[in-house]
Design an enzyme around this catalytic site. Sequence first.
Site, PDB file in Angstrom:
ATOM      1  N   CYS A   1       2.048   2.355  -3.537  1.00  0.00           N
ATOM      2  CA  CYS A   1       2.689   2.526  -2.247  1.00  0.00           C
ATOM      3  C   CYS A   1       2.687   3.986  -1.839  1.00  0.00           C
ATOM      4  CB  CYS A   1       4.126   2.016  -2.350  1.00  0.00           C
ATOM      5  SG  CYS A   1       5.122   2.394  -0.924  1.00  0.00           S
ATOM      6  N   CYS A   2       2.245   4.236  -0.610  1.00  0.00           N
ATOM      7  CA  CYS A   2       2.386   5.569  -0.030  1.00  0.00           C
ATOM      8  C   CYS A   2       2.655   5.387   1.451  1.00  0.00           C
ATOM      9  CB  CYS A   2       1.164   6.436  -0.314  1.00  0.00           C
ATOM     10  SG  CYS A   2      -0.266   6.087   0.692  1.00  0.00           S
ATOM     11  N   GLY A   3       2.649   6.460   2.198  1.00  0.00           N
ATOM     12  CA  GLY A   3       2.992   6.393   3.615  1.00  0.00           C
ATOM     13  C   GLY A   3       2.129   5.425   4.404  1.00  0.00           C
TER      14      GLY A   3
END
Length: 105
Positions: A9-11
């Site tokens: 998960c990232c932006g």
Amino acid sequence: MPKYNVLLCCGAGMSSGFLAQRAQKAAEKKAADMNIDAKSQSVVEDVIEDYDVLLLGPHYESHLDEFEEIVEPFDIPVAVIPQEIYGSLDGEGLVDFALKTLEEQ
């Protein structure tokens, strides 16, 4: 070895997308039965039930508590990817980190 579904998960999912691709190739080389996906943090709640572990980009370390609350009903581990793995897009390092996180659960 059981098949693990790993969510990064990232932006917006861009940098973690590159890392997921490298990690998927590394997992195949190591014969680790893993499926590694990268998604934006905005969809984690909608898809988390399909995964065995949630790995967060280092920039989400300050939000670790929030993600732990999201995954709690599913009894899966969540961990922050070390900067040296994330920053260098170290696919093999990510596979090892994911396996270690799963074993520690």
